[in-house]
Design an enzyme around this catalytic site. Sequence first.
Site, PDB file in Angstrom:
ATOM      1  CB  THR A  80      82.477  23.348  69.935  1.00  0.00           C
ATOM      2  OG1 THR A  80      82.438  24.758  70.173  1.00  0.00           O
ATOM      3  CG2 THR A  80      81.449  22.991  68.872  1.00  0.00           C
TER       4      THR A  80
ATOM      5  CG  ASP B 288      83.796  38.199  86.594  1.00  0.00           C
ATOM      6  OD1 ASP B 288      84.026  39.255  85.960  1.00  0.00           O
ATOM      7  OD2 ASP B 288      83.314  37.187  86.056  1.00  0.00           O
TER       8      ASP B 288
ATOM      9  CG  ASP C  61      80.567  40.062  87.229  1.00  0.00           C
ATOM     10  OD1 ASP C  61      80.097  40.456  86.145  1.00  0.00           O
ATOM     11  OD2 ASP C  61      80.324  38.933  87.703  1.00  0.00           O
TER      12      ASP C  61
HETATM   13  N1  URA Z   1      88.420  36.136  84.726  1.00  0.00           N
HETATM   14  C1  URA Z   1      88.243  36.918  85.825  1.00  0.00           C
HETATM   15  O1  URA Z   1      87.661  37.997  85.736  1.00  0.00           O
HETATM   16  N2  URA Z   1      88.729  36.487  87.014  1.00  0.00           N
HETATM   17  C2  URA Z   1      89.386  35.325  87.147  1.00  0.00           C
HETATM   18  O2  URA Z   1      89.823  34.998  88.256  1.00  0.00           O
HETATM   19  C3  URA Z   1      89.546  34.524  85.996  1.00  0.00           C
HETATM   20  C4  URA Z   1      89.068  34.950  84.794  1.00  0.00           C
END
Ligand code: URA
Length: 213
Positions: A106, A198, A201
């Site tokens: 979805t 990210d 991460d």
């Molecule tokens: N989430 C992230 O951690 N980095 C981005 O650039 C976009 C969403």
Amino acid sequence: MSIQLVEHPLIRHYLGRARDLRTSCTEFADLIERIASLMVPTVTANLETEAYEVETPLEQMRAYRLARPLMLVPILRAGLGMVDGFSRLLPTAAVAHLGLYRNEETLEPVVYYKKLPASLARHELIVLDPMLATGGTACAAISYLKERQAARLRFVCVLAAPEGVEQLSRCHPDVPIIGAAMDRELNSQGYILPGLGDAGDRIFGTMFSSDEG
Ligand code: URA
């Protein structure tokens, strides 16, 4: 569309370090926490206070305290990286966790984890997510909190994309957005450019994980 940017030389300095791909995860997590701390005065600047009487060692006087209980709501998982920076200055704030994922069919965000009081009507909520990218998660998180009677909310990010600010302002025009910086745009995978990668991460050292969104 509107976002309040917190301008401070230290924020600029720490954000530059956080953007650098050579910065270690330990330092990255520390930088996000410090940036979060530096944002607290601006984020809380318009909280309501109420008067009460206090006895100093010398006499009675009128003092002030926050009118409502505070609640930090980090959006899992990257939002966790901002909690300690806020909690240090707001030690009495409760921390309520909210996790969302996107349903592959979805494409709708689905709440998969929540630890919140049944009603949020009494609280001032500070929603934390370092990256405001498409705005989809932020909108869904705030809608969910409003279903729980949240009436006073603010959304705090480190980096915002114009697309995310526009989306969040459209779905929740009553919710102030406060960020440390606004970047240029999103790429086709929804990453902020130039961005910092990210955030989850880099905070948690999982740069090579491929088993979650
Ligand atoms: N989430 C992230 O951690 N980095 C981005 O650039 C976009 C969403």
